[in-house]
Design a protein around this motif. Structure first.
Motif, PDB file in Angstrom:
ATOM      1  N   ILE A 177       0.997  -1.211   0.050  1.00  0.00           N
ATOM      2  CA  ILE A 177       0.008   0.004   0.061  1.00  0.00           C
ATOM      3  C   ILE A 177       0.916   1.248   0.072  1.00  0.00           C
ATOM      4  CG2 ILE A 177      -1.692   1.393   1.339  1.00  0.00           C
ATOM      5  CD1 ILE A 177      -2.798  -1.417   2.352  1.00  0.00           C
ATOM      6  N   LEU A 178       1.891   1.041   1.023  1.00  0.00           N
ATOM      7  CA  LEU A 178       2.834   2.429   0.865  1.00  0.00           C
ATOM      8  C   LEU A 178       3.501   2.525  -0.417  1.00  0.00           C
ATOM      9  CD1 LEU A 178       4.378   1.973   4.436  1.00  0.00           C
ATOM     10  CD2 LEU A 178       2.521   3.663   3.504  1.00  0.00           C
ATOM     11  N   LYS A 182       3.077   5.974  -3.062  1.00  0.00           N
ATOM     12  CA  LYS A 182       4.182   7.010  -3.729  1.00  0.00           C
ATOM     13  C   LYS A 182       3.822   7.264  -5.208  1.00  0.00           C
ATOM     14  CE  LYS A 182       7.108   4.259  -0.654  1.00  0.00           C
ATOM     15  NZ  LYS A 182       8.053   3.113  -0.456  1.00  0.00           N
ATOM     16  N   THR A 183       3.240   6.643  -5.882  1.00  0.00           N
ATOM     17  CA  THR A 183       2.871   6.898  -7.229  1.00  0.00           C
ATOM     18  C   THR A 183       1.849   7.548  -7.384  1.00  0.00           C
ATOM     19  OG1 THR A 183       1.581   4.694  -7.556  1.00  0.00           O
ATOM     20  CG2 THR A 183       4.065   4.360  -7.843  1.00  0.00           C
ATOM     21  N   GLY A 184       0.949   7.990  -6.539  1.00  0.00           N
ATOM     22  CA  GLY A 184      -0.078   8.931  -6.578  1.00  0.00           C
ATOM     23  C   GLY A 184      -1.344   8.333  -6.757  1.00  0.00           C
ATOM     24  N   ILE A 185      -1.467   6.990  -7.043  1.00  0.00           N
ATOM     25  CA  ILE A 185      -2.769   6.446  -7.250  1.00  0.00           C
ATOM     26  C   ILE A 185      -3.631   6.590  -6.037  1.00  0.00           C
ATOM     27  CG2 ILE A 185      -1.781   4.833  -8.957  1.00  0.00           C
ATOM     28  CD1 ILE A 185      -2.252   2.607  -6.949  1.00  0.00           C
ATOM     29  N   VAL A 187      -6.888   5.624  -3.327  1.00  0.00           N
ATOM     30  CA  VAL A 187      -7.072   4.386  -2.566  1.00  0.00           C
ATOM     31  C   VAL A 187      -7.933   3.202  -3.229  1.00  0.00           C
ATOM     32  CG1 VAL A 187      -8.209   3.611  -0.455  1.00  0.00           C
ATOM     33  CG2 VAL A 187      -6.907   5.667  -0.225  1.00  0.00           C
ATOM     34  N   GLN A 188      -8.939   3.770  -3.972  1.00  0.00           N
ATOM     35  CA  GLN A 188      -9.823   3.018  -4.785  1.00  0.00           C
ATOM     36  C   GLN A 188      -9.055   2.126  -6.009  1.00  0.00           C
ATOM     37  OE1 GLN A 188     -12.835   5.473  -6.532  1.00  0.00           O
ATOM     38  NE2 GLN A 188     -14.258   4.897  -4.840  1.00  0.00           N
ATOM     39  N   GLN A 189      -8.201   2.789  -6.552  1.00  0.00           N
ATOM     40  CA  GLN A 189      -7.114   1.861  -7.483  1.00  0.00           C
ATOM     41  C   GLN A 189      -6.136   1.179  -6.765  1.00  0.00           C
ATOM     42  OE1 GLN A 189      -5.644   5.528  -9.116  1.00  0.00           O
ATOM     43  NE2 GLN A 189      -6.908   5.658 -11.196  1.00  0.00           N
ATOM     44  N   MET A 190      -5.780   1.439  -5.447  1.00  0.00           N
ATOM     45  CA  MET A 190      -4.951   0.575  -4.736  1.00  0.00           C
ATOM     46  C   MET A 190      -5.803  -0.789  -4.483  1.00  0.00           C
ATOM     47  SD  MET A 190      -3.240   2.994  -1.899  1.00  0.00           S
ATOM     48  CE  MET A 190      -2.495   4.243  -2.195  1.00  0.00           C
ATOM     49  N   MET A 191      -6.917  -0.495  -4.003  1.00  0.00           N
ATOM     50  CA  MET A 191      -7.790  -1.793  -3.477  1.00  0.00           C
ATOM     51  C   MET A 191      -7.937  -2.780  -4.647  1.00  0.00           C
ATOM     52  SD  MET A 191      -8.615  -1.440  -0.353  1.00  0.00           S
ATOM     53  CE  MET A 191     -10.285  -2.257   0.030  1.00  0.00           C
ATOM     54  N   ARG A 192      -8.238  -2.185  -5.945  1.00  0.00           N
ATOM     55  CA  ARG A 192      -8.570  -2.962  -7.154  1.00  0.00           C
ATOM     56  C   ARG A 192      -7.184  -3.644  -7.671  1.00  0.00           C
ATOM     57  NH1 ARG A 192     -11.094  -6.305  -9.265  1.00  0.00           N
ATOM     58  NH2 ARG A 192     -11.558  -6.490 -11.552  1.00  0.00           N
ATOM     59  N   LEU A 193      -6.017  -3.106  -7.667  1.00  0.00           N
ATOM     60  CA  LEU A 193      -4.864  -3.563  -7.878  1.00  0.00           C
ATOM     61  C   LEU A 193      -4.629  -4.860  -6.925  1.00  0.00           C
ATOM     62  CD1 LEU A 193      -2.563  -0.548  -8.609  1.00  0.00           C
ATOM     63  CD2 LEU A 193      -3.205  -2.395 -10.405  1.00  0.00           C
ATOM     64  N   MET A 194      -4.882  -4.713  -5.622  1.00  0.00           N
ATOM     65  CA  MET A 194      -4.558  -5.623  -4.761  1.00  0.00           C
ATOM     66  C   MET A 194      -5.753  -7.031  -4.932  1.00  0.00           C
ATOM     67  SD  MET A 194      -3.241  -3.617  -1.313  1.00  0.00           S
ATOM     68  CE  MET A 194      -2.462  -5.065  -0.691  1.00  0.00           C
ATOM     69  N   PHE A 461       3.295  14.738  -7.501  1.00  0.00           N
ATOM     70  CA  PHE A 461       4.582  14.504  -6.342  1.00  0.00           C
ATOM     71  C   PHE A 461       4.003  14.734  -5.152  1.00  0.00           C
ATOM     72  CE2 PHE A 461       7.760  15.790  -9.559  1.00  0.00           C
ATOM     73  CZ  PHE A 461       8.374  14.736  -9.804  1.00  0.00           C
ATOM     74  N   LEU A 462       2.759  15.587  -5.085  1.00  0.00           N
ATOM     75  CA  LEU A 462       2.348  16.274  -3.875  1.00  0.00           C
ATOM     76  C   LEU A 462       1.090  15.241  -3.269  1.00  0.00           C
ATOM     77  CD1 LEU A 462       2.602  19.910  -4.670  1.00  0.00           C
ATOM     78  CD2 LEU A 462       4.046  18.521  -3.301  1.00  0.00           C
ATOM     79  N   SER A 463       0.309  14.637  -4.330  1.00  0.00           N
ATOM     80  CA  SER A 463      -0.905  13.905  -3.970  1.00  0.00           C
ATOM     81  C   SER A 463      -0.772  12.823  -3.179  1.00  0.00           C
ATOM     82  CB  SER A 463      -1.531  13.631  -5.440  1.00  0.00           C
ATOM     83  OG  SER A 463      -0.626  12.621  -6.047  1.00  0.00           O
ATOM     84  N   ALA A 464       0.283  12.307  -3.118  1.00  0.00           N
ATOM     85  CA  ALA A 464       0.477  10.982  -2.217  1.00  0.00           C
ATOM     86  C   ALA A 464       1.406  10.836  -1.215  1.00  0.00           C
ATOM     87  CB  ALA A 464       0.787   9.737  -3.203  1.00  0.00           C
ATOM     88  N   GLN A 465       1.747  12.163  -0.488  1.00  0.00           N
ATOM     89  CA  GLN A 465       2.826  12.171   0.508  1.00  0.00           C
ATOM     90  C   GLN A 465       2.089  11.353   1.653  1.00  0.00           C
ATOM     91  OE1 GLN A 465       3.477  16.385   1.562  1.00  0.00           O
ATOM     92  NE2 GLN A 465       2.657  16.805  -0.318  1.00  0.00           N
ATOM     93  N   THR A 466       3.336  10.569   2.179  1.00  0.00           N
ATOM     94  CA  THR A 466       3.067   9.597   3.267  1.00  0.00           C
ATOM     95  C   THR A 466       4.020  10.153   4.232  1.00  0.00           C
ATOM     96  OG1 THR A 466       4.221   8.118   2.311  1.00  0.00           O
ATOM     97  CG2 THR A 466       1.984   7.892   1.867  1.00  0.00           C
ATOM     98  N   ARG A 467       5.441   9.791   4.121  1.00  0.00           N
ATOM     99  CA  ARG A 467       6.448  10.077   5.117  1.00  0.00           C
ATOM    100  C   ARG A 467       7.412  10.893   4.241  1.00  0.00           C
ATOM    101  NH1 ARG A 467       8.585   5.044   8.136  1.00  0.00           N
ATOM    102  NH2 ARG A 467      10.071   7.027   9.145  1.00  0.00           N
ATOM    103  N   LEU A 468       8.228  11.811   4.795  1.00  0.00           N
ATOM    104  CA  LEU A 468       9.096  12.301   4.230  1.00  0.00           C
ATOM    105  C   LEU A 468      10.580  11.560   3.489  1.00  0.00           C
ATOM    106  CD1 LEU A 468      10.891  15.080   3.305  1.00  0.00           C
ATOM    107  CD2 LEU A 468      11.546  15.177   5.826  1.00  0.00           C
TER     108      LEU A 468
END
Length: 490
Positions: A177-178, A182-185, A187-194, A461-468
């Protein structure tokens, strides 16, 4: 289910170990009241029974939890008797249905908003009691009480998995998920990919979109100082793997990260070819650490955005901007761009004049236009769109003379003689107006289509910020995508 199974008792109690179970001072029920639900959807060998043995109380909990899931409910730990390290230690444990007990009535406070969330607790009496038994020096836990009557509907297998007790994200899935974030996709797209990776039907992952959002949010709530340490370690690790990765940083008097800039080997190679005109976007902040972020971007021969480097600064003064420009030109073997486009920032302008005296400094038109609604909407009202259309017409004129005459007419027509924003725009016209910039190389970055593409590239670059520390990896992922896209165009 067989008739024998259907005739099995649903209330068990060992008379030799009889204690009342307090669920808000309600004792266990000895017979099924009207309207209760009976969880019989289990085979005999997985139904708890009096005298059943377990090596540990955790093993008993796991067994009862598995049984509960098959039946359509979940459980929680309710009460213990005894305490580890005191006297005989822990001697008895109770596990209950997740809907056992009743929620206490909250005292309403005047003027304080209340969260009127409906509680799931309804006084259900289903439970499992286990007691510690010592025989011949051997210790185990035995079932001494069990009730499986429920005063609420039990869930179907397709529903029970959504109970919080059965929702979990494994360490492997967390890493996945992390990486996706980082690629900016989305959450819905993450769920579908998994779902596709695990070959499960949509909606059948062991966690929900809300769980994923909570996970991503948890990575944002970190100590900025710890983040900075992790970030420096990651940069050093990348440097060890790729000697051509460049980064520079400064520490303050307390040895805390003050400024840091970095660039990748592929970015340095791209700058050598396409670095004559550069956008330096300084209009964003990295939310992970609340520091101003500067991004150097250009375009290649196909108009595809190229990433050249990043900088994070503690302060936005002439000294900080000068350090950022020095670090950038240092990465690029001392080569400054012919043209640099930025936001309107007097400190940055002074730093560019000092560090890049031979570089033409211009203002990025989409950064200028992005401020128009706040500047002119109230002043112009219904005439705002007409004025904006006239501004764009003047912006695209060929000659300076035409621009000067047109600007004067526009100010008169819209009554903007005393508007300070109009006066500031006119004072800086040589930095943004195309008639004044036509003799300078801009790589087409003032064209509407290209400016939108660059702005969208930066937003990713800014849309998927998690940790520095993950921001570097995120940028690297986007660079790989851009490289693949460029190869497709060849």
């Amino acid at each position: 289910m067989s008739d024998d199974a259907g005739q099995m008792l649903l209330i068990y109690d060992d008379p030799s170990d009889h204690r009342s179970l307090s669920l808000d001072d309600a004792s266990s029920t000895e017979e099924s009241p009207d309207g209760t639900g009976l969880s019989l959807e289990a085979v005999n060998d997985v139904i708890p029974y009096i005298g059943q043995r377990f090596l540990t109380h955790d093993a008993a909990y796991d067994f009862y939890s598995t049984f509960a899931k098959r039946c359509g409910f979940s459980i929680r730990r309710h009460r213990t008797e005894g305490k580890d390290g005191v006297g005989k230690g822990l001697t008895r444990r109770y596990f209950v249905c997740h809907r056992a007990g009743n929620t206490p009535v909250k005292t309403l406070s005047e003027g304080k908003p209340q969260r009127n969330r409906r509680s799931s607790r309804c006084g259900c009496q289903a439970y499992l009691r286990i007691s510690k038994i010592t025989e011949l020096g051997s210790v185990d836990w035995r079932v001494t009480g069990f009730a499986n009557h429920h005063n609420h509907d039990l869930l179907e297998p397709s529903q029970v998995r959504f109970l919080p007790a059965y929702r979990s994200i494994s360490d492997a899935d967390k890493s996945r998920i992390l990486m996706f974030s980082k690629t900016g996709i989305t959450v819905q797209q993450m769920m579908r990919l998994m779902e596709l990776e695990k070959c499960v039907e949509p909606g059948f992952l062991p966690f929900t979109e809300k769980d994923v959002r909570n996970l991503l949010q948890s990575f944002k709530k970190l100590d900025p100082e710890d983040e900075n340490i992790d970030f420096l370690r990651m940069c050093q690790s990348i440097k060890e793997q790729d000697p051509n990765f460049k980064f520079e940083f400064t520490l303050d008097a307390n040895d805390k990260l003050e400024n840091i800039a970095w660039s990748y080997a592929s970015s340095i190679q791209a700058y050598e070819i396409f670095g004559d005109a550069v956008v330096f976007d300084t209009t964003h902040r990295l939310s992970a650490v609340e520091m101003p972020l500067g991004i150097w971007v250009g375009v290649n021969n196909y108009g595809v955005p190229c990433f050249f480097g990043c900088v994070l600064l503690r302060d936005e003064n002439v000294r900080s901007w000068s350090w950022a420009l020095q670090a950038f030109t240092g990465f690029m073997s001392g080569k400054a761009p012919q043209t640099i486009l930025t936001d309107h920032n007097m400190c940055l302008k002074e730093a560019i004049d000092g560090e890049m005296p031979a570089t033409k400094h211009a203002l990025c038109i989409w950064m200028v236009v992005g401020k128009f609604p706040s500047w002119f909407n109230a002043a112009l009202g219904e005439r705002y769109n007409d004025w904006k259309a006239e501004f764009y017409r003047l912006y695209h004129l060929e000659s300076i003379e035409e621009f000067e005459l047109g600007w004067r007419d526009m100010v008169n027509s819209f009554g903007l003689h005393t508007n300070r924003h109009i006066n500031n725009l006119y004072a800086s016209r040589s930095l943004w107006s195309l008639p004044y910039l036509r003799s300078h190389f801009l790589a087409g970055m003032t064209l509407n289509g290209r400016s939108k593409a660059i702005n969208a590239f930066i937003q990713r670059f800014l849309s998927a910020q998690t940790r520095l520390a993950h921001f570097v990896e995120q940028v690297c992922s986007l660079l790989l995508l851009a490289l693949l896209y460029s190869m497709l165009l060849l």
